[in-house]
Structure formats: C-alpha cells, structure tokens
Design a protein around this motif. Structure first.
Motif, mmCIF file in Angstrom:
data_model
loop_
_atom_site.group_PDB
_atom_site.id
_atom_site.type_symbol
_atom_site.label_atom_id
_atom_site.label_comp_id
_atom_site.label_asym_id
_atom_site.label_seq_id
_atom_site.Cartn_x
_atom_site.Cartn_y
_atom_site.Cartn_z
ATOM 1 N N ASP A 1 -14.362 -22.236 -1.192
ATOM 2 C CA ASP A 1 -12.922 -22.193 -1.442
ATOM 3 C C ASP A 1 -12.191 -23.395 -0.852
ATOM 4 O O ASP A 1 -11.015 -23.619 -1.162
ATOM 5 N N TYR A 2 -12.862 -24.177 0.007
ATOM 6 C CA TYR A 2 -12.241 -25.382 0.554
ATOM 7 C C TYR A 2 -12.420 -26.591 -0.363
ATOM 8 O O TYR A 2 -11.836 -27.653 -0.104
ATOM 9 N N HIS A 3 -13.254 -26.436 -1.398
ATOM 10 C CA HIS A 3 -13.412 -27.461 -2.450
ATOM 11 C C HIS A 3 -13.748 -28.833 -1.854
ATOM 12 O O HIS A 3 -13.080 -29.833 -2.148
ATOM 13 N N ASP A 4 -14.781 -28.875 -1.037
ATOM 14 C CA ASP A 4 -15.209 -30.124 -0.416
ATOM 15 C C ASP A 4 -16.720 -30.271 -0.607
ATOM 16 O O ASP A 4 -17.497 -29.555 0.024
ATOM 17 N N PRO A 5 -17.156 -31.195 -1.462
ATOM 18 C CA PRO A 5 -18.602 -31.354 -1.712
ATOM 19 C C PRO A 5 -19.396 -31.701 -0.462
ATOM 20 O O PRO A 5 -20.543 -31.258 -0.320
ATOM 21 N N VAL A 6 -18.830 -32.501 0.436
ATOM 22 C CA VAL A 6 -19.548 -32.879 1.655
ATOM 23 C C VAL A 6 -19.771 -31.643 2.524
ATOM 24 O O VAL A 6 -20.864 -31.435 3.066
ATOM 25 N N LEU A 7 -18.751 -30.813 2.651
ATOM 26 C CA LEU A 7 -18.883 -29.573 3.416
ATOM 27 C C LEU A 7 -19.934 -28.668 2.788
ATOM 28 O O LEU A 7 -20.750 -28.058 3.505
ATOM 29 N N ASN A 8 -19.954 -28.571 1.471
ATOM 30 C CA ASN A 8 -20.953 -27.744 0.792
ATOM 31 C C ASN A 8 -22.368 -28.197 1.122
ATOM 32 O O ASN A 8 -23.258 -27.376 1.381
ATOM 33 N N GLU A 9 -22.585 -29.512 1.116
ATOM 34 C CA GLU A 9 -23.913 -30.043 1.415
ATOM 35 C C GLU A 9 -24.300 -29.751 2.871
ATOM 36 O O GLU A 9 -25.444 -29.373 3.158
ATOM 37 N N LEU A 10 -23.356 -29.897 3.787
ATOM 38 C CA LEU A 10 -23.635 -29.628 5.194
ATOM 39 C C LEU A 10 -23.977 -28.158 5.413
ATOM 40 O O LEU A 10 -24.871 -27.818 6.196
ATOM 41 N N MET A 11 -23.298 -27.275 4.729
ATOM 42 C CA MET A 11 -23.572 -25.843 4.846
ATOM 43 C C MET A 11 -24.986 -25.523 4.351
ATOM 44 O O MET A 11 -25.708 -24.738 4.969
#
Length: 498
Positions: A62-72
C-alpha cells in the motif's frame, strides 16, 4: 472362543471403552474486559469497524514503493530471526507428531537364529580298557550334541489412553505449535515493520541531507559576504562570529544526518540478511511519502489479529492441558502386549502350523507411594496455568496501550504536518516577495538568502514530519497485528503466516 481365552479380550474391549475418558479441566479462553473503542481513535473509528478486515500479509504494498517491496522480499527469505522462528515452528510441529504417536500401538518384528553345542552327562560303573577308543571316567560318561533354533516373531504393545494422558499431551503440544506459529508471524511482522521503518528513515535523511547541503552553501555565501563587509568596515566582528556559527551549526547537523543514514543503512543490511559492507542504498533527493489508509479495527480484534496476543492465549491453552497430564498420573496404567510367530529347529519348516507360537496379556500398574510427587506436579501445572493467564491478560493490556500510543502519535503528527505545511506555504510567499523586491532594488541579496534559509528550514520541518507520519503508520500496522490474524475459533490453529 474358549473360556480361558476371554480374559485378555475383555480387558482390551474395556480399555477401548475407557479410552474416551479424559481427566483435567477442559479449556476455556480466559475472560478479559475490553473497552468498546480506542480512547485516541474517536475520529479513526467513525465507520463500522471490521476486525477481520484486510490488513494483508503484504501490507507494505500500500506504500507503492518498488524498492521497499524488494527489501521486504529479501528480508522474508534471508533474515536470520525469521529463519530461526521457522525452525522453531517446525520443531513444534514435530513435537505434535510425536505426541500423536502415543495413541497408537508399537509394532516390532524380529527374526533370529542360533546354533550351539549342548553337553550332557550320565553316571555309570567304573570301567577302563586300554584297547577301547571310548573315553570313560570313574564317575560316568559325557556326550555332546548340536542344537539349532530359528524363530520369526511379530510383537505389539499398546498402552490405552484410559485417562487422557496422551490426548492432553497432544492438546498441549498442539497449542504450543499454534503459539509457535503465532510467534513466527510476529517475527515476520516485526522484521517487516523494522525494514519499512528503517527504509523510510533513510529516505527522510536523504531529504535532510539535501536540504542541509543547500543551507550550507547559502550560509557559506552569507559568511563570505559578511567577511567582505567586515574587511570593508561595514560589518562588525559580532556579525562575522554569528555568520561563522550559523555555518558551523549546519555542518554539524549535516554530519549527524549522514551518520544516522549510514547506521540506518547498516541496520537495513542486517535485516535483509547481508553484511553491511555488501549492502548500499542509493540516495533519493526527492521522495514522496505516502501514508495509506489503515483498516478500521476494534479492541476485540486484537485478540484475533495480534500474533503476540494469540501466542499468549495459546500458551494458556497448553498450560491448561498440562494440568490434565499431571492429574492422569494418579490413575493406573494398562499395558497390552501380544506376540505371534513361529519357532523351529530348521528354517525349511519354520512357517508351519505346528511351529506357531503366540501370547497376549495385559499388565496393570499403579503407583502406591511417591512422597507427594504427583500432587506437587499438579500444583506446579496449576500455578503455571495461573501464570500464563496473567501473562495473557498483561499482553492484551500492553497491546491496547500500543495501539493507543500509535493512534495518539498519528493524530498529533497529522496536525503537525498540516501546521508545517501552512508555515512552508507562507514562507514560499515571503521568499517570492523578497526576490521581487531584490529585482526592484529595494532589498539586498543578503535578505533574500536569509529568507531562503528560513524557507529551507521550514521545508525540512515539513518533510521530517511527513517521514515521521509515514513511520507512525507502519507502527500502527504492527500494533494492529497487520499481516496475520487467527481464525475466529480461539481453539483452532491460526492461519499459517504468509
């Protein structure tokens, strides 16, 4: 069936009938008085709340951040705390399987063979002969023979669960496995929250560093201008000292921000399972903080959603079952054994009816005196249950406080963002006015640069508060148990963490 053979079978039928009995208290979830709503969430809970509503296991999308998605994704696969929690859950599942094995008989098979010399002696008269090849003695004669035995057996033993000892043990191990599953979900949620919080902290510091570098350049310009004026005699030494202090203060603040960013980056590296030297995150000069809408909830939803609350409740269930395990020790144990097989002196005719052997029989055992050991075990189990109930209620109260704290923080941070936004907008107007007046020749460059410094500082305050608001939303998701929740039945196994 012959009358003499009925005894063992009657005992078997009796034990099967009695295996439905279980001693010890049946589990009921401890009652807890919960408020109707959150104290700090009046505005937040206007709509009808849905405790089972979506706080998806991939809430960070829901934060719509591809970098955050990859880190998760990297953290979920390589974080060592998650790896350890998964191993603990597998261990708990294995213990459940081991407990269930106690409900079934143990069956073993054996095949053996032996060959040996057997000696025998007989008494007789005292004779001797020098020409005879036979050996004799004054007391008698001896002879030797070779004997061999071959046997194949199938044995079974079973201890019927007459008083629920095994079943209460299964209940306890299952509840422990459920708690381990909840703890695994809690570790995943905690690691995910830490990744998101550290990531947004880095992005906030990226903005701070950019703004501080701009402030440093402007303060350097003002210091150079003041130095020139001081040389020309139009500025005092005090003005020069003030300009120097302002530049030095910005340099010090810039060092603090750069140090904090490096430490956040080191922490993020460990969270995704790599050494800090092998990890770097490129800075972003302009970053848009996005605060998603958090699903509405009620205090009662925490009992089903928060992993730590579910784990504490499952620990109570496990402790309750252990009371039954301790009480079952006061009752006798029945052990049923049976053996069937063949025994012969030759392998060729082993599996024939005349060589068949079998046996069956029960054994009943009861402890008559143990110096109070069983009573002490029951008292210990009851005390452990009371302790787990207190821990559960304390965990619920802590969860309520956690949500209230995060709601309070979000309420004030939202108001703070609005205030800083208004201040920033006013200073944008002031800076534009100063630029216009400079073009008209009514305001000096120093005044324009000074106003630009104020504008940068108000932007920094605004962006810092936006970053804190975003991190606060992550903390609220964690406090609500986002990413995992159990089924409605408190006695059922929680849904596996994704």
């Amino acid at each position: 069936m012959m009358k003499g053979q009925r005894g063992p079978w009657l005992v078997l039928l009796f034990s099967l009938g009695m295996s439905g009995c279980m001693v010890g208290p049946d589990y009921r979830r401890p009652t807890i008085e919960l408020p109707q709503g959150f104290k700090e969430g009046a505005q937040w809970q206007r709509a009808v709340a849905n405790p089972q509503g979506a706080l998806d296991s991939r809430w960070w999308l829901d934060y719509h951040d591809p970098v955050l998605n990859e880190l998760m994704t990297r953290a979920a696969q390589a974080n060592q705390s998650i790896v350890a929690a998964e191993a603990a859950y597998r261990l708990a599942q294995a213990q459940v399987a081991a407990s269930r094995a106690g409900l079934w008989p143990t069956v073993s098979a054996g095949l053996s063979g032996s060959r040996g010399v057997v000696g025998s002696s007989s008494t007789g008269s005292a004779t001797s002969s020098s020409t005879s090849s036979s050996t004799s003695s004054a007391s008698g004669t001896s002879s030797k023979s070779v004997e061999q035995t071959v046997s194949a057996t199938l044995s079974a033993s079973w201890e019927p669960d007459l008083w629920g000892l095994v079943r209460r043990g299964i209940e306890s191990s299952q509840a422990t496995a459920h708690a381990s599953d909840a703890l695994l979900a809690g570790v995943r949620l905690s690691i995910g929250g830490s990744v998101a919080s550290n990531y947004f902290g880095i992005r906030q510091l990226d903005i701070d560093i950019r703004l501080l570098e701009q402030q440093q350049r402007i303060n350097q310009q003002l210091l150079d201008m003041t130095q020139t004026e001081y040389t020309q005699g139009t500025a005092s030494n005090d003005q020069l000292l003030v300009a120097q202090d302002q530049l030095t203060s910005v340099v010090a603040a810039l060092q603090t921000s750069q140090r904090s960013r490096e430490q956040f980056e080191h922490a993020l590296a460990v969270l995704v399972g790599v050494a800090p030297a092998q990890f770097s995150l490129a800075p972003v000069d302009s970053f848009a903080f996005n605060v998603p809408a958090t699903p509405l909830s009620l205090p009662s939803g925490l009992l089903q959603r928060r992993p730590d609350v579910v784990a504490a409740e499952r620990a109570v269930a496990a402790a309750n079952a252990k009371i039954g395990v301790a009480e079952a020790a006061f009752y006798p144990n029945l052990d049923l054994t049976a053996q069937v097989g063949y025994r012969s002196s030759a392998l060729g005719g082993l599996f024939s009816v005349p060589n068949r052997i079998w046996s069956v029989g029960p054994a009943l055992a009861e402890t008559l005196f143990d110096a109070g050991a069983r009573k002490a075990a029951v008292s210990e189990a009851e005390a452990n249950y009371d302790q787990q109930v207190a821990n559960y209620r304390g965990t619920v109260l802590g969860a309520l406080q956690n949500v209230e704290d995060n709601l309070s923080a979000l309420n004030h941070l939202q108001a703070q963002v609005q205030a800083f936004q208004q201040i920033h907008q006013r200073n944008q107007q002031l800076f534009g006015s100063q630029q216009a007046q400079q073009k008209a020749g009514t305001v000096s460059l120093q005044a324009v640069l000074t106003q630009q410094l104020v504008l940068l500082q108000t932007e920094q305050n605004l962006r810092d508060s936006q970053g804190q608001l975003t991190q606060g939303s992550v903390a609220l998701v964690q406090s609500l148990g986002g990413g995992w929740h159990a089924t409605g039945d408190s006695t059922a196994q929680p849904a596996p963490a994704k």
